[in-house]
Design a protein around this motif. Structure first.
Motif, short mmCIF file in Angstrom:
data_model
loop_
_atom_site.label_atom_id
_atom_site.label_comp_id
_atom_site.label_asym_id
_atom_site.label_seq_id
_atom_site.Cartn_x
_atom_site.Cartn_y
_atom_site.Cartn_z
N ARG A 35 -57.10 -29.03 7.44
CA ARG A 35 -55.89 -29.66 7.97
C ARG A 35 -56.10 -30.42 9.28
O ARG A 35 -55.21 -31.12 9.73
N TRP A 36 -57.27 -30.31 9.90
CA TRP A 36 -57.51 -30.87 11.23
C TRP A 36 -57.08 -32.33 11.35
O TRP A 36 -56.39 -32.70 12.31
N THR A 37 -57.45 -33.16 10.41
CA THR A 37 -57.16 -34.60 10.54
C THR A 37 -55.67 -34.91 10.42
O THR A 37 -55.23 -35.95 10.90
N SER A 38 -54.89 -34.02 9.82
CA SER A 38 -53.46 -34.27 9.69
C SER A 38 -52.63 -33.52 10.73
O SER A 38 -51.41 -33.66 10.78
N MET A 39 -53.27 -32.72 11.58
CA MET A 39 -52.57 -31.96 12.61
C MET A 39 -52.14 -32.87 13.76
O MET A 39 -52.80 -33.87 14.05
N THR A 40 -51.05 -32.49 14.41
CA THR A 40 -50.65 -33.16 15.64
C THR A 40 -51.60 -32.71 16.74
O THR A 40 -52.32 -31.70 16.60
N ASN A 41 -51.59 -33.42 17.84
CA ASN A 41 -52.44 -33.04 18.96
C ASN A 41 -52.07 -31.64 19.48
O ASN A 41 -52.94 -30.86 19.83
N CYS A 42 -50.79 -31.34 19.46
CA CYS A 42 -50.32 -30.03 19.90
C CYS A 42 -50.87 -28.93 18.98
O CYS A 42 -51.31 -27.88 19.45
N GLU A 43 -50.84 -29.17 17.68
CA GLU A 43 -51.38 -28.20 16.72
C GLU A 43 -52.88 -28.03 16.92
O GLU A 43 -53.40 -26.91 16.86
N ARG A 44 -53.58 -29.12 17.17
CA ARG A 44 -55.02 -29.05 17.41
C ARG A 44 -55.33 -28.22 18.64
O ARG A 44 -56.25 -27.40 18.64
N LYS A 45 -54.56 -28.42 19.70
CA LYS A 45 -54.78 -27.65 20.92
C LYS A 45 -54.54 -26.17 20.68
O LYS A 45 -55.25 -25.32 21.23
#
Length: 60
Positions: A35-45
């Motif tokens: 899912r990394w490429t479709s995550m928001t920056n907040c989700e990635r953090k």
């Protein structure tokens, strides 16, 4: 968003999932990797916080 504000992937090019579905290189789950490429920056953090916690557990 400035490029330096974007959460970078923790990938270290050691890609192998263990029996818990956790990458032994970056400490992300298989789902987090997919899912990394479709995550928001907040989700990635948020994932990066979990990765840091997992790395601490491995170090013990």
């Amino acid at each position: 968003m400035a490029a330096e504000d974007k959460a970078r992937s923790p990938c270290v090019s050691i890609c192998a999932l263990d029996e818990r579905d956790m990458c032994i290189g970056c400490q992300r789950t298989g789902d987090e990797i997919l899912r990394w490429t479709s995550m928001t920056n907040c989700e990635r953090k948020a994932v990066l916080v979990k990765v840091a916690e997992r790395e601490q557990m491995v170090a013990l």
